[in-house]
Motif scaffolding. Structure first.
Motif, PDB file in Angstrom:
ATOM      1  N   ILE A   1       0.858  -1.179   0.000  1.00 54.56           N
ATOM      2  CA  ILE A   1       0.000   0.000   0.000  1.00 54.56           C
ATOM      3  C   ILE A   1       0.899   1.235   0.000  1.00 54.56           C
ATOM      4  O   ILE A   1       1.753   1.395   0.882  1.00 54.56           O
ATOM      5  N   TYR A   2       0.717   2.110  -0.980  1.00 54.46           N
ATOM      6  CA  TYR A   2       1.555   3.290  -1.135  1.00 54.46           C
ATOM      7  C   TYR A   2       0.705   4.538  -0.885  1.00 54.46           C
ATOM      8  O   TYR A   2      -0.233   4.835  -1.628  1.00 54.46           O
ATOM      9  N   CYS A   3       1.014   5.247   0.192  1.00 55.42           N
ATOM     10  CA  CYS A   3       0.346   6.521   0.468  1.00 55.42           C
ATOM     11  C   CYS A   3       1.211   7.306   1.434  1.00 55.42           C
ATOM     12  O   CYS A   3       2.168   6.781   2.018  1.00 55.42           O
ATOM     13  N   THR A   4       0.879   8.573   1.615  1.00 59.23           N
ATOM     14  CA  THR A   4       1.657   9.407   2.512  1.00 59.23           C
ATOM     15  C   THR A   4       1.437   8.962   3.961  1.00 59.23           C
ATOM     16  O   THR A   4       0.394   8.384   4.291  1.00 59.23           O
ATOM     17  N   PRO A   5       2.391   9.223   4.849  1.00 54.16           N
ATOM     18  CA  PRO A   5       2.187   8.869   6.261  1.00 54.16           C
ATOM     19  C   PRO A   5       0.948   9.511   6.870  1.00 54.16           C
ATOM     20  O   PRO A   5       0.239   8.878   7.657  1.00 54.16           O
ATOM     21  N   LYS A   6       0.652  10.761   6.517  1.00 52.16           N
ATOM     22  CA  LYS A   6      -0.541  11.413   7.059  1.00 52.16           C
ATOM     23  C   LYS A   6      -1.816  10.722   6.582  1.00 52.16           C
ATOM     24  O   LYS A   6      -2.765  10.548   7.363  1.00 52.16           O
ATOM     25  N   ALA A   7      -1.851  10.332   5.317  1.00 49.28           N
ATOM     26  CA  ALA A   7      -3.029   9.613   4.821  1.00 49.28           C
ATOM     27  C   ALA A   7      -3.169   8.263   5.517  1.00 49.28           C
ATOM     28  O   ALA A   7      -4.284   7.852   5.885  1.00 49.28           O
ATOM     29  N   PHE A   8      -2.054   7.569   5.726  1.00 45.58           N
ATOM     30  CA  PHE A   8      -2.116   6.263   6.384  1.00 45.58           C
ATOM     31  C   PHE A   8      -2.568   6.407   7.833  1.00 45.58           C
ATOM     32  O   PHE A   8      -3.397   5.616   8.316  1.00 45.58           O
ATOM     33  N   ASN A   9      -2.071   7.405   8.539  1.00 50.42           N
ATOM     34  CA  ASN A   9      -2.531   7.638   9.906  1.00 50.42           C
ATOM     35  C   ASN A   9      -4.015   7.978   9.937  1.00 50.42           C
ATOM     36  O   ASN A   9      -4.729   7.616  10.875  1.00 50.42           O
ATOM     37  N   GLY A  10      -4.495   8.691   8.910  1.00 48.30           N
ATOM     38  CA  GLY A  10      -5.920   8.975   8.824  1.00 48.30           C
ATOM     39  C   GLY A  10      -6.743   7.717   8.670  1.00 48.30           C
ATOM     40  O   GLY A  10      -7.830   7.589   9.253  1.00 48.30           O
ATOM     41  N   ILE A  11      -6.243   6.754   7.896  1.00 49.21           N
ATOM     42  CA  ILE A  11      -6.937   5.471   7.746  1.00 49.21           C
ATOM     43  C   ILE A  11      -7.045   4.765   9.091  1.00 49.21           C
ATOM     44  O   ILE A  11      -8.114   4.278   9.481  1.00 49.21           O
ATOM     45  N   LEU A  12      -5.947   4.723   9.831  1.00 52.87           N
ATOM     46  CA  LEU A  12      -5.943   4.039  11.129  1.00 52.87           C
ATOM     47  C   LEU A  12      -6.835   4.762  12.134  1.00 52.87           C
ATOM     48  O   LEU A  12      -7.500   4.113  12.953  1.00 52.87           O
ATOM     49  N   ARG A  13      -6.872   6.075  12.073  1.00 54.16           N
ATOM     50  CA  ARG A  13      -7.617   6.860  13.049  1.00 54.16           C
ATOM     51  C   ARG A  13      -9.120   6.853  12.771  1.00 54.16           C
ATOM     52  O   ARG A  13      -9.932   6.806  13.709  1.00 54.16           O
ATOM     53  N   ARG A  14      -9.500   6.858  11.515  1.00 53.65           N
ATOM     54  CA  ARG A  14     -10.896   7.104  11.161  1.00 53.65           C
ATOM     55  C   ARG A  14     -11.660   5.858  10.748  1.00 53.65           C
ATOM     56  O   ARG A  14     -12.881   5.920  10.563  1.00 53.65           O
ATOM     57  N   HIS A  15     -10.977   4.727  10.597  1.00 52.19           N
ATOM     58  CA  HIS A  15     -11.654   3.539  10.088  1.00 52.19           C
ATOM     59  C   HIS A  15     -11.340   2.323  10.947  1.00 52.19           C
ATOM     60  O   HIS A  15     -10.267   2.225  11.549  1.00 52.19           O
ATOM     61  N   ASN A  16     -12.278   1.406  10.970  1.00 49.29           N
ATOM     62  CA  ASN A  16     -12.117   0.158  11.704  1.00 49.29           C
ATOM     63  C   ASN A  16     -11.370  -0.833  10.818  1.00 49.29           C
ATOM     64  O   ASN A  16     -11.965  -1.626  10.096  1.00 49.29           O
ATOM     65  N   VAL A  17     -10.050  -0.764  10.859  1.00 51.25           N
ATOM     66  CA  VAL A  17      -9.214  -1.597  10.014  1.00 51.25           C
ATOM     67  C   VAL A  17      -8.161  -2.252  10.889  1.00 51.25           C
ATOM     68  O   VAL A  17      -7.675  -1.659  11.859  1.00 51.25           O
ATOM     69  N   SER A  18      -7.806  -3.489  10.573  1.00 52.78           N
ATOM     70  CA  SER A  18      -6.800  -4.209  11.338  1.00 52.78           C
ATOM     71  C   SER A  18      -5.479  -3.448  11.353  1.00 52.78           C
ATOM     72  O   SER A  18      -5.025  -2.933  10.325  1.00 52.78           O
ATOM     73  N   ARG A  19      -4.853  -3.397  12.511  1.00 49.56           N
ATOM     74  CA  ARG A  19      -3.548  -2.741  12.616  1.00 49.56           C
ATOM     75  C   ARG A  19      -2.473  -3.505  11.858  1.00 49.56           C
ATOM     76  O   ARG A  19      -1.386  -2.981  11.622  1.00 49.56           O
ATOM     77  N   ARG A  20      -2.764  -4.730  11.453  1.00 45.80           N
ATOM     78  CA  ARG A  20      -1.810  -5.476  10.643  1.00 45.80           C
ATOM     79  C   ARG A  20      -1.619  -4.849   9.267  1.00 45.80           C
ATOM     80  O   ARG A  20      -0.676  -5.194   8.552  1.00 45.80           O
ATOM     81  N   VAL A  21      -2.492  -3.935   8.906  1.00 49.70           N
ATOM     82  CA  VAL A  21      -2.329  -3.248   7.627  1.00 49.70           C
ATOM     83  C   VAL A  21      -1.000  -2.498   7.584  1.00 49.70           C
ATOM     84  O   VAL A  21      -0.457  -2.229   6.509  1.00 49.70           O
ATOM     85  N   LYS A  22      -0.450  -2.180   8.777  1.00 50.48           N
ATOM     86  CA  LYS A  22       0.847  -1.487   8.829  1.00 50.48           C
ATOM     87  C   LYS A  22       1.950  -2.301   8.161  1.00 50.48           C
ATOM     88  O   LYS A  22       2.929  -1.732   7.656  1.00 50.48           O
ATOM     89  N   ASP A  23       1.813  -3.638   8.175  1.00 51.74           N
ATOM     90  CA  ASP A  23       2.847  -4.485   7.583  1.00 51.74           C
ATOM     91  C   ASP A  23       2.977  -4.288   6.078  1.00 51.74           C
ATOM     92  O   ASP A  23       3.989  -4.680   5.484  1.00 51.74           O
ATOM     93  N   TYR A  24       1.950  -3.695   5.455  1.00 53.67           N
ATOM     94  CA  TYR A  24       1.920  -3.567   4.005  1.00 53.67           C
ATOM     95  C   TYR A  24       2.172  -2.140   3.530  1.00 53.67           C
ATOM     96  O   TYR A  24       2.236  -1.902   2.328  1.00 53.67           O
ATOM     97  N   HIS A  25       2.305  -1.204   4.463  1.00 55.79           N
ATOM     98  CA  HIS A  25       2.402   0.200   4.078  1.00 55.79           C
ATOM     99  C   HIS A  25       3.817   0.578   3.664  1.00 55.79           C
ATOM    100  O   HIS A  25       4.792   0.250   4.340  1.00 55.79           O
ATOM    101  N   VAL A  26       3.913   1.272   2.537  1.00 58.44           N
ATOM    102  CA  VAL A  26       5.160   1.898   2.093  1.00 58.44           C
ATOM    103  C   VAL A  26       4.905   3.397   2.039  1.00 58.44           C
ATOM    104  O   VAL A  26       4.016   3.857   1.309  1.00 58.44           O
TER     105      VAL A  26
END
Length: 347
Positions: free
Chosen positions: A142-167
């Motif tokens: 998953i390619y996005c800016t750190p601020k966008a990725f933090n927004g995903i974690l903050r605003r959505h019910n998504v597994s924290r394991r998604v961090k393993d895929y973030h670039v």
């Protein structure tokens, strides 16, 4: 009146469509196989022997074509694909995984060739299936800016394991994905961090801005360079004004960090048009405040004012009269719920 803004800071506002997204997608929507004879043979062979046909082709040559398709475009879910014969990637992940996989496969494309997902911002209609996609296809990132990725974690019910895929990527800094070079750039919208993408492949240049409320200098900088454009034409001004939305929502849609209307999108494209521009895809059309015919008409009128009168639909017509002049520009309004055809860019 044009809403041309160079700088603003919309990040303190909540998301424009938070709580309003309609994710009840139609899963019975059809699509068309690209009508090039060679690609038709590939698809028929794939259907006959159940092999991922595009992966079995010889390595790409520099002149190989680039392919594009959309799986859905609008607040019900956004996701599209760009690739060549060897590799490709998704833009956003708001459409159900099974629909993405089956549509690509029906066009001869294996998920093994899809190297990752680039995310424009953190609204649900753009990221809802991102974890499901990478969990099902672990080679993808998953390619996005750190601020966008933090927004995903903050605003959505998504597994924290998604961090393993973030670039992490950063605006104005190019990165490689498959055979493509991608640069993120700033757009004005009310997500946590919002990006358009400028994508190059050999001599081909593709610019994407799916959600934006105004044309900034950075948007114009990248769009002017592009041969292929995907740009929002979200609403018709009169339909929004006279529609049933509450006034606060109308104001947010029409704000400089909201969405772009048909007339403003059309005036912008006419202003930056150049003879090398080959394909224009209108995206994120509102279901309640727009119609494809209105968006296409506004764009056609604006282009006609700068001498662009021969418009095609982006597909190869094998029965066309060879004496006819070719289109100056292929113009398409991407479907809201259904997958589009697989377009060969520049054809």
């Amino acid at each position: 009146m044009s809403r041309y803004r160079k700088n603003s800071n919309p990040r303190s506002l909540p998301g424009l469509f938070d709580g309003l997204d309609d994710f009840q997608e139609r899963m019975d929507g059809g699509f068309d196989v690209i009508p090039e004879k060679k690609m038709q043979r590939i698809v028929r062979q794939m259907q006959a022997d159940d092999r991922p046909a595009l992966d079995e082709l010889a390595p790409m040559a520099p002149s190989d074509k680039v392919f594009f398709m959309s799986f859905g475009s609008g607040s019900s879910g956004n996701c599209s694909y760009i690739g060549d014969r060897e590799s490709g990637f998704l833009i956003d992940a708001g459409v159900e995984t099974s629909k993405v996989v089956s549509t690509l496969r029906s066009n001869g494309i294996s998920m093994n060739a899809v190297k990752g997902i680039v995310l424009t911002h953190d609204h649900g209609d753009h990221i809802r299936y991102v974890y499901n996609l990478v969990r099902s296809h672990r080679h993808m990132r998953i390619y996005c800016t750190p601020k966008a990725f933090n927004g995903i974690l903050r605003r959505h019910n998504v597994s924290r394991r998604v961090k393993d895929y973030h670039v992490a990527i950063y605006k104005e800094f190019p990165f490689r994905l498959g055979n493509f070079e991608i640069s993120a750039f700033e757009v004005m919208h009310d997500g946590s961090d919002n990006a358009g993408f400028f994508i190059t492949h050999g001599d081909s240049k593709f610019a994407v801005a799916t959600d934006l409320g105004c044309i900034t200098d950075r948007v114009e900088h990248y769009m002017r360079q592009a041969d292929y454009i995907m740009l929002e034409a979200n609403y018709d001004r009169e339909m929004l004004r006279d529609g049933a939305y509450p006034e606060y929502l109308k104001a947010r849609i029409a704000a400089p960090n909201g969405h772009l209307d048909n007339v403003e999108a059309a005036a912008f494209v006419a202003r930056i048009y150049h003879p090398g521009m080959r394909n224009l895809f209108l995206c994120h059309l509102s279901q309640d405040n727009n119609r494809p015919a209105l968006a296409l008409s506004a764009m056609a009128d604006a282009l006609a004012s700068v001498g662009v009168t021969r418009l095609g639909n982006g597909m190869v017509d094998l029965s066309a009269n060879p004496d006819d002049l070719p289109p100056q520009l292929h113009l398409v309004a991407l479907p809201r719920h259904e997958a589009s055809p697989l377009y060969t860019l520049g054809v």
